[in-house]
Design an enzyme around this catalytic site. Structure first.
Site: not given
Ligand code: ADP
Length: 767
Positions: A673, A716
């Protein structure tokens, strides 16, 4: 030549020459005959046996034809009988019997034994002596003096008579001996009788043995145990051991242990008692017995079935977590409704300090069950779960059994902490043992190597916890009903602190709420500048510290109450520990904020790219995993391919070395990511356009520049929010995850969906 003597008839007695015998004489005629013999016949008298003992007044036809001439040795007179000792002298053939006033008289001819073949006689004698010597048992019939005489070598004549006198023979047989004159004939008879006796003796012995064997085994045990105790007492080695054993037996009797366990304990007890106290093994056996006895086999608590009450307890213990509590209630409801123990096991997954353990405790409280906890963190050996075999020195049961003993009931709530932190190695795979524990199909017969007997875990309510779903072994994950918990936002943390943590800490430190005044603003300050975490553990500790300092201030400095201020916090806790809004303060070239998802929740991740004169090498540092390294080369290749669009001179790629670093270099990092972040950093670095400072991004990049979705968006974003980020670029396909994100975060952060690198750069680079 015939002679006449007084006659005494005996009942059941035959006297042989050389034999002494005592007879109680009671019949009138016999008494007279004895007196007559004493007075007129120098104490000589004929003794003859009646054929039939029941005849009271025998005539000659009632008597055997041969009797014995005897000598009276001694007389003792009693009121109506005499006790007379006779000695046999000669065989006598009876002829005429006469009645007289002095008792009966009898006419007799004395008989002599007849010697026959001498060699034969010797052989027979030897056989008899041999037979005596071989059979130790015959001395029970033969008096010592006879044996002595035998060994001295008496004549064959006497030998036969003396032997017959003592052998337990029937009357008729003895009479036959008396009537047989041939010495060899008598010896032959004697040999036959001795053989018969020997046989009888053996038969008797055999019968005795079988009878002895048939004594009930229990009686034998009892007998042995008594004997052992006696021996030990004698040795002064008493008796702790026996008291123990006795206690254990009592406990076994009085409690409903399963039969298999009773048997096992009894077996072990017998071994225990046989061993001397000082032997090392007694300790080992005793420990084993104690384990078997102390484990719960039938003890059980009764569940509270009221789900409203359960809900009330869950609510009282925890702020928020609505969905989680609902899932737990559903789970309990289904379990109750189906009454099935086969429901899957609950597994609470989330970062540390978000309340997994305390939720499990609440479940126990809500059901009124006992609570036990084991941690699997770092467990790599199957034996830690299943125990060591007893043959190992210092063997112990595994953690499951240890937990059950601690619980003391068969149906506790059993928390298995950090199930994702098990490792497997050459010592066996602990996760396969865990499978057996958690599988409702198997765990009714859980086997622990130490305990050996199967143990039923099917009444236990297992709850597992994990930080990171992906780290739970695949096969185990199948058996679990996963409930996700995520990081708390600052607002949630403030609530938790105000409503749960602070009251708890005040109470633990003996403070009244009025004695420590903390405003919400100060709680937020503590959250932002003294803790940086997904959960609230650090926050709880910090509040604890503040409470302790308050107690000290009240007692030492005689303050009435404390109002918490920034100044006081700095004084007590030192300078701010965390740089809230931990991000680049200025727009920078080559530095981009990425977002990571770890077992500690989400975190922000600075990625730095730099270039300098060189030969086109790509240098990567910061403990990057393979996937992350690949992302870096993909990013670089993408930029090379699109250099013109980004206004980068392609020659730069050849005369420069490129270095990408991800700080906190000691912490391993991996995952795809960071693709967008690396690409942006590289472009910024080559084009020398700065990246916006208050912006973070996450997304995987393909070679063709497409942005693919990622996991852990909620964690996140929470991390970005905690750090004061105001804009996050997310892959377009992750837009659906925005539902899960708390409103508080959405209010503060702008989420911009992107589907390719060009959109990323457009939003990230300063115009
Ligand atoms: P975990 O097991 O997830 O690591 P803990 O259960 O040990 O976390 O939680 C740490 C502390 O935080 C505990 O004292 C717990 O009561 C408290 N806590 C966590 N979440 C909440 C919540 N939502 N409401 C109240 N207290 C909470």
């Amino acid at each position: 030549m015939s002679q006449i003597y007084p006659l005494v008839c005996t009942r059941g007695v035959v006297i042989l020459p050389g034999q002494d015998i005592v007879i109680d004489v009671g019949r009138e005629v016999s008494l007279k005959a004895v007196d007559n013999a004493q007075d007129n016949y120098e104490g000589k008298v004929i003794l003859v046996s009646q054929k039939d003992v029941s005849v009271e007044d025998p005539g000659q036809e009632d008597l055997f034809g041969v009797g014995t001439l005897c000598e009276i040795r001694h007389i003792r007179r009693f009121e109506n009988f005499m006790r007379v000792k006779f000695r046999g002298l000669h065989r006598a053939q009876l002829s005429q019997m006469e009645k007289s006033a002095n008792g009966d008289l009898i006419q007799v001819d004395l008989l002599q034994s007849i010697r026959q073949d001498e060699t034969e006689e010797q052989a027979l004698v030897r056989m008899i002596i041999d037979s005596f010597e071989k059979s130790s048992n015959l001395d029970k019939f033969l008096p010592k003096d006879v044996i002595m005489e035998l060994s001295r070598g008496i004549g064959a004549d006497q030998l036969s008579d003396k032997s017959v006198a003592v052998l337990p023979l029937a009357l008729e047989r003895k009479q036959t001996y008396l009537e047989t004159l041939g010495i060899n004939d008598r010896l032959e008879m004697l040999i036959q009788d001795l053989e018969k006796e020997k046989e009888m003796d053996e038969v008797e012995k055999r019968i005795n043995e079988t009878v002895k064997k048939r004594i009930d085994q229990g009686q034998k045990d009892y007998y042995l145990r008594e004997k052992l105790t006696a021996i030990k007492e004698e040795l002064g080695d008493v008796v702790e051991q026996d008291k123990d054993a006795e206690n254990i037996r009592q406990r076994l009797e009085n409690n409903p242990y399963p039969e298999t366990i009773k048997k096992k304990v009894k077996d072990e007890l017998s071994r225990y008692e046989m061993l001397p106290m000082a032997s090392g093994e007694t300790g080992i056996i005793k420990t084993y017995i104690d384990w078997l006895m102390d484990l719960p086999w039938w003890q059980e608590t009764t569940d509270i079935k009221d789900l409203n009450q359960a809900q009330a307890i869950l609510d009282a213990d925890h702020y928020g977590l609505e969905k989680v509590k609902e899932r737990i209630l559903e789970y309990l409801a289904v379990k109750q409704m189906t009454n099935s123990l086969k429901a899957p096991i609950l597994c609470l997954v989330g970062p540390p300090g978000v309340g997994k353990t305390s939720l499990a405790k609440s479940v126990a409280r809500a059901l009124d069950r006992k609570f036990v906890k084991i941690s699997l963190g770092g467990v790599r050996d199957e034996a830690e779960i299943r125990g060591h075999r007893r043959t190992y020195l210092g063997a112990m049961p595994g953690r499951i059994i240890q937990g059950m003993k601690k619980a003391g009931v068969i149906n506790p709530v059993f928390l298995i902490d950090e199930i994702d932190k098990m490792a497997s190695d050459y010592k066996g795979d602990p996760s396969s043992a865990m499978l057996e524990v958690l599988d409702p199909e198997q765990n009714a017969l859980f086997s622990d190597h130490y305990i050996e007997e199967a143990y039923d875990l099917s009444h236990v309510l297992f709850i597992a916890t994990a930080n990171y779903l992906e780290n739970i072994p695949e096969a185990l994950r199948d058996r679990l009903e996963i409930i996700q918990l995520s990081s708390y936002t600052d607002v949630e943390k403030t609530h938790i602190a105000r409503e749960h943590l602070l009251p708890k800490q005040l109470e633990e430190n003996g403070l009244k709420p009025s004695q420590l005044k903390i405003s919400d603003e100060m709680i937020l300050y503590l959250i932002r500048y003294y803790t940086r975490e997904a959960g609230v553990r650090q926050l709880e500790r910090t509040l604890g510290t503040i409470c302790r300092k308050t107690v000290l201030a009240i007692l030492k400095d005689h303050k009435k109450s404390i109002t918490l201020t920034k100044k006081r916090i700095k004084e007590w806790l030192g300078n701010e520990k965390v740089d809230y809004g931990h991000k680049e303060k200025k727009d920078q070239i080559g530095t981009v904020t990425g977002l990571a998802y770890t077992s500690f929740g989400g975190d922000i991740l600075q990625i730095e790219a730099n270039r300098f004169e060189g030969k086109g090498r790509l240098i990567l540092t910061g403990k990057l995993g393979d996937v992350m390294k690949e992302s870096a080369s993909i990013a670089l290749d993408y930029i090379k391919a699109h250099a013109k669009e980004f206004h980068i001179d392609p020659k730069k790629f050849e005369d420069c070395d490129i270095h990408i670093h991800v700080p906190e270099g000691a912490v391993p990092k991996d995952g795809p990511s960071a693709g967008v972040t690396m690409t942006t950093a590289l472009v910024s670095c080559f084009s020398e356009i700065p990246v916006k400072a208050n912006l973070a991004m996450t997304g995987e990049v393909t070679l063709r520049g497409n942005v693919l979705p990622i996991g852990g968006l909620k964690e996140k974003s929470l991390a970005a929010y905690r750090s004061g980020i105001t804009t996050i670029l997310i892959p377009k396909e992750n837009v659906r995850d925005l539902d899960e994100i708390p409103q508080e975060v959405k209010d503060a952060v702008t989420f911009i969906p992107v589907s390719n690198v060009k959109q990323v750069l457009k939003n990230a680079l300063v115009d």
